[in-house]
Design a protein around this motif. Sequence first.
Motif, PDB file in Angstrom:
ATOM      1  N   THR A 143       0.844  -1.187   0.000  1.00 41.74           N
ATOM      2  CA  THR A 143       0.000   0.000   0.000  1.00 41.74           C
ATOM      3  C   THR A 143       0.885   1.245   0.000  1.00 41.74           C
ATOM      4  O   THR A 143       1.727   1.401   0.879  1.00 41.74           O
ATOM      5  CB  THR A 143      -0.916   0.021   1.247  1.00 41.74           C
ATOM      6  OG1 THR A 143      -1.697  -1.159   1.245  1.00 41.74           O
ATOM      7  CG2 THR A 143      -1.799   1.245   1.239  1.00 41.74           C
ATOM      8  N   PRO A 144       0.727   2.102  -1.000  1.00 48.59           N
ATOM      9  CA  PRO A 144       1.562   3.307  -1.024  1.00 48.59           C
ATOM     10  C   PRO A 144       1.203   4.226   0.136  1.00 48.59           C
ATOM     11  O   PRO A 144       0.051   4.338   0.523  1.00 48.59           O
ATOM     12  CB  PRO A 144       1.225   3.963  -2.370  1.00 48.59           C
ATOM     13  CG  PRO A 144      -0.063   3.354  -2.784  1.00 48.59           C
ATOM     14  CD  PRO A 144      -0.184   2.034  -2.110  1.00 48.59           C
ATOM     15  N   ARG A 145       2.215   4.847   0.684  1.00 45.10           N
ATOM     16  CA  ARG A 145       1.998   5.744   1.812  1.00 45.10           C
ATOM     17  C   ARG A 145       2.122   7.186   1.368  1.00 45.10           C
ATOM     18  O   ARG A 145       2.970   7.516   0.547  1.00 45.10           O
ATOM     19  CB  ARG A 145       3.012   5.458   2.906  1.00 45.10           C
ATOM     20  CG  ARG A 145       2.816   4.093   3.492  1.00 45.10           C
ATOM     21  CD  ARG A 145       3.698   3.879   4.650  1.00 45.10           C
ATOM     22  NE  ARG A 145       3.366   2.583   5.215  1.00 45.10           N
ATOM     23  CZ  ARG A 145       3.623   2.249   6.442  1.00 45.10           C
ATOM     24  NH1 ARG A 145       4.215   3.097   7.231  1.00 45.10           N
ATOM     25  NH2 ARG A 145       3.293   1.066   6.879  1.00 45.10           N
ATOM     26  N   PRO A 146       1.291   8.043   1.944  1.00 51.11           N
ATOM     27  CA  PRO A 146       1.402   9.473   1.634  1.00 51.11           C
ATOM     28  C   PRO A 146       2.741  10.024   2.104  1.00 51.11           C
ATOM     29  O   PRO A 146       3.256   9.626   3.142  1.00 51.11           O
ATOM     30  CB  PRO A 146       0.261  10.114   2.429  1.00 51.11           C
ATOM     31  CG  PRO A 146      -0.628   8.998   2.830  1.00 51.11           C
ATOM     32  CD  PRO A 146       0.182   7.754   2.848  1.00 51.11           C
ATOM     33  N   THR A 147       3.300  10.911   1.312  1.00 45.30           N
ATOM     34  CA  THR A 147       4.557  11.566   1.679  1.00 45.30           C
ATOM     35  C   THR A 147       4.385  13.065   1.505  1.00 45.30           C
ATOM     36  O   THR A 147       3.559  13.516   0.712  1.00 45.30           O
ATOM     37  CB  THR A 147       5.716  11.097   0.776  1.00 45.30           C
ATOM     38  OG1 THR A 147       5.378  11.370  -0.579  1.00 45.30           O
ATOM     39  CG2 THR A 147       5.988   9.612   0.946  1.00 45.30           C
ATOM     40  N   THR A 206      -5.113  21.699  -1.595  1.00 51.39           N
ATOM     41  CA  THR A 206      -3.699  21.938  -1.314  1.00 51.39           C
ATOM     42  C   THR A 206      -3.146  20.840  -0.410  1.00 51.39           C
ATOM     43  O   THR A 206      -2.041  20.339  -0.642  1.00 51.39           O
ATOM     44  CB  THR A 206      -3.502  23.321  -0.671  1.00 51.39           C
ATOM     45  OG1 THR A 206      -4.021  24.314  -1.550  1.00 51.39           O
ATOM     46  CG2 THR A 206      -2.042  23.606  -0.400  1.00 51.39           C
ATOM     47  N   VAL A 207      -3.892  20.451   0.601  1.00 49.01           N
ATOM     48  CA  VAL A 207      -3.449  19.376   1.498  1.00 49.01           C
ATOM     49  C   VAL A 207      -3.343  18.058   0.732  1.00 49.01           C
ATOM     50  O   VAL A 207      -2.385  17.299   0.927  1.00 49.01           O
ATOM     51  CB  VAL A 207      -4.405  19.252   2.706  1.00 49.01           C
ATOM     52  CG1 VAL A 207      -4.152  17.973   3.493  1.00 49.01           C
ATOM     53  CG2 VAL A 207      -4.275  20.465   3.609  1.00 49.01           C
ATOM     54  N   ILE A 208      -4.297  17.798  -0.153  1.00 53.55           N
ATOM     55  CA  ILE A 208      -4.239  16.574  -0.956  1.00 53.55           C
ATOM     56  C   ILE A 208      -2.957  16.532  -1.776  1.00 53.55           C
ATOM     57  O   ILE A 208      -2.262  15.512  -1.828  1.00 53.55           O
ATOM     58  CB  ILE A 208      -5.485  16.450  -1.862  1.00 53.55           C
ATOM     59  CG1 ILE A 208      -6.703  16.093  -1.017  1.00 53.55           C
ATOM     60  CG2 ILE A 208      -5.272  15.418  -2.965  1.00 53.55           C
ATOM     61  CD1 ILE A 208      -8.018  16.152  -1.774  1.00 53.55           C
ATOM     62  N   LEU A 251      -1.519  12.758  -1.670  1.00 53.94           N
ATOM     63  CA  LEU A 251      -2.648  11.840  -1.543  1.00 53.94           C
ATOM     64  C   LEU A 251      -3.253  11.519  -2.899  1.00 53.94           C
ATOM     65  O   LEU A 251      -3.829  10.451  -3.097  1.00 53.94           O
ATOM     66  CB  LEU A 251      -3.715  12.436  -0.616  1.00 53.94           C
ATOM     67  CG  LEU A 251      -3.270  12.683   0.824  1.00 53.94           C
ATOM     68  CD1 LEU A 251      -4.366  13.393   1.596  1.00 53.94           C
ATOM     69  CD2 LEU A 251      -2.867  11.401   1.494  1.00 53.94           C
ATOM     70  N   HIS A 252      -3.112  12.431  -3.845  1.00 55.63           N
ATOM     71  CA  HIS A 252      -3.648  12.227  -5.190  1.00 55.63           C
ATOM     72  C   HIS A 252      -2.959  11.077  -5.909  1.00 55.63           C
ATOM     73  O   HIS A 252      -3.534  10.459  -6.793  1.00 55.63           O
ATOM     74  CB  HIS A 252      -3.495  13.506  -6.003  1.00 55.63           C
ATOM     75  CG  HIS A 252      -2.058  13.840  -6.236  1.00 55.63           C
ATOM     76  ND1 HIS A 252      -1.269  14.392  -5.253  1.00 55.63           N
ATOM     77  CD2 HIS A 252      -1.266  13.657  -7.305  1.00 55.63           C
ATOM     78  CE1 HIS A 252      -0.045  14.544  -5.730  1.00 55.63           C
ATOM     79  NE2 HIS A 252      -0.022  14.107  -6.971  1.00 55.63           N
ATOM     80  N   ALA A 263      -8.537   8.736  -9.234  1.00 55.04           N
ATOM     81  CA  ALA A 263      -9.337   9.866  -9.725  1.00 55.04           C
ATOM     82  C   ALA A 263      -8.603  10.603 -10.850  1.00 55.04           C
ATOM     83  O   ALA A 263      -7.380  10.669 -10.851  1.00 55.04           O
ATOM     84  CB  ALA A 263      -9.629  10.830  -8.587  1.00 55.04           C
ATOM     85  N   PRO A 264      -9.336  11.174 -11.792  1.00 51.01           N
ATOM     86  CA  PRO A 264      -8.714  11.950 -12.878  1.00 51.01           C
ATOM     87  C   PRO A 264      -8.359  13.361 -12.376  1.00 51.01           C
ATOM     88  O   PRO A 264      -9.096  14.321 -12.598  1.00 51.01           O
ATOM     89  CB  PRO A 264      -9.807  11.978 -13.944  1.00 51.01           C
ATOM     90  CG  PRO A 264     -11.077  11.912 -13.154  1.00 51.01           C
ATOM     91  CD  PRO A 264     -10.776  11.053 -11.963  1.00 51.01           C
ATOM     92  N   TRP A 265      -7.230  13.508 -11.723  1.00 49.77           N
ATOM     93  CA  TRP A 265      -6.905  14.748 -11.019  1.00 49.77           C
ATOM     94  C   TRP A 265      -6.729  15.939 -11.939  1.00 49.77           C
ATOM     95  O   TRP A 265      -6.999  17.077 -11.543  1.00 49.77           O
ATOM     96  CB  TRP A 265      -5.693  14.545 -10.118  1.00 49.77           C
ATOM     97  CG  TRP A 265      -6.105  13.773  -8.913  1.00 49.77           C
ATOM     98  CD1 TRP A 265      -5.935  12.431  -8.691  1.00 49.77           C
ATOM     99  CD2 TRP A 265      -6.845  14.265  -7.807  1.00 49.77           C
ATOM    100  NE1 TRP A 265      -6.517  12.082  -7.502  1.00 49.77           N
ATOM    101  CE2 TRP A 265      -7.081  13.190  -6.938  1.00 49.77           C
ATOM    102  CE3 TRP A 265      -7.336  15.517  -7.464  1.00 49.77           C
ATOM    103  CZ2 TRP A 265      -7.773  13.332  -5.747  1.00 49.77           C
ATOM    104  CZ3 TRP A 265      -8.022  15.658  -6.276  1.00 49.77           C
ATOM    105  CH2 TRP A 265      -8.236  14.579  -5.433  1.00 49.77           C
TER     106      TRP A 265
END
Length: 166
Positions: free
Chosen positions: A12-16, A74-76, A81-82, A89-91
């Motif tokens: 599972t990829p982790r947010p950085t 901005t936090v995403i 997280l994107h 999702a199609p960011w």
Amino acid sequence: MDVGAAAAAATTPRPTFNVTFFASPAGWFKIAEIILGLLVFALLAPNGYYRQIPGLEFVMFVAVFVWILTIVLTVIYMFSLHSTVISGAPWDVIEFAFNVFCTLLYFIGAIVEAAFVGSYSVWVASTVFAWFLLIVYGCHTLYAYRVWKGELACLGGSNAGNDVNT
């Protein structure tokens, strides 16, 4: 711990924390949008008198609503997280649609604010910042459109998430 759960946790990829986001044009736009948005509603709200003018209540709604959504995006991007947690999702499309939405809301809000503001100097300043913010969101919309259509690759090819590793 079962072997399957351990394997799933390992893959599972982790947010950085993505420091390079703020070095990208999209990051610069987000910073400007957050600062100007804060100025718009901070200058409009100090005495609460805006509540007596329905048009200014709408402007306050637009300013706070759009500002909170901008902070969330901005936090995403800031924590990547994107590209980790919500990577399906199609960011590029989301970022473009978000900026179109904000540009339209601020266009209406700036016109309404200019119509109702009168000569109260703090509200005049809020109106000026609302127009500047409209310009910033408009420029960000054009930028996001070009990224979405593939004309700009400065987002690292990884969605509107601003991985500036190109």
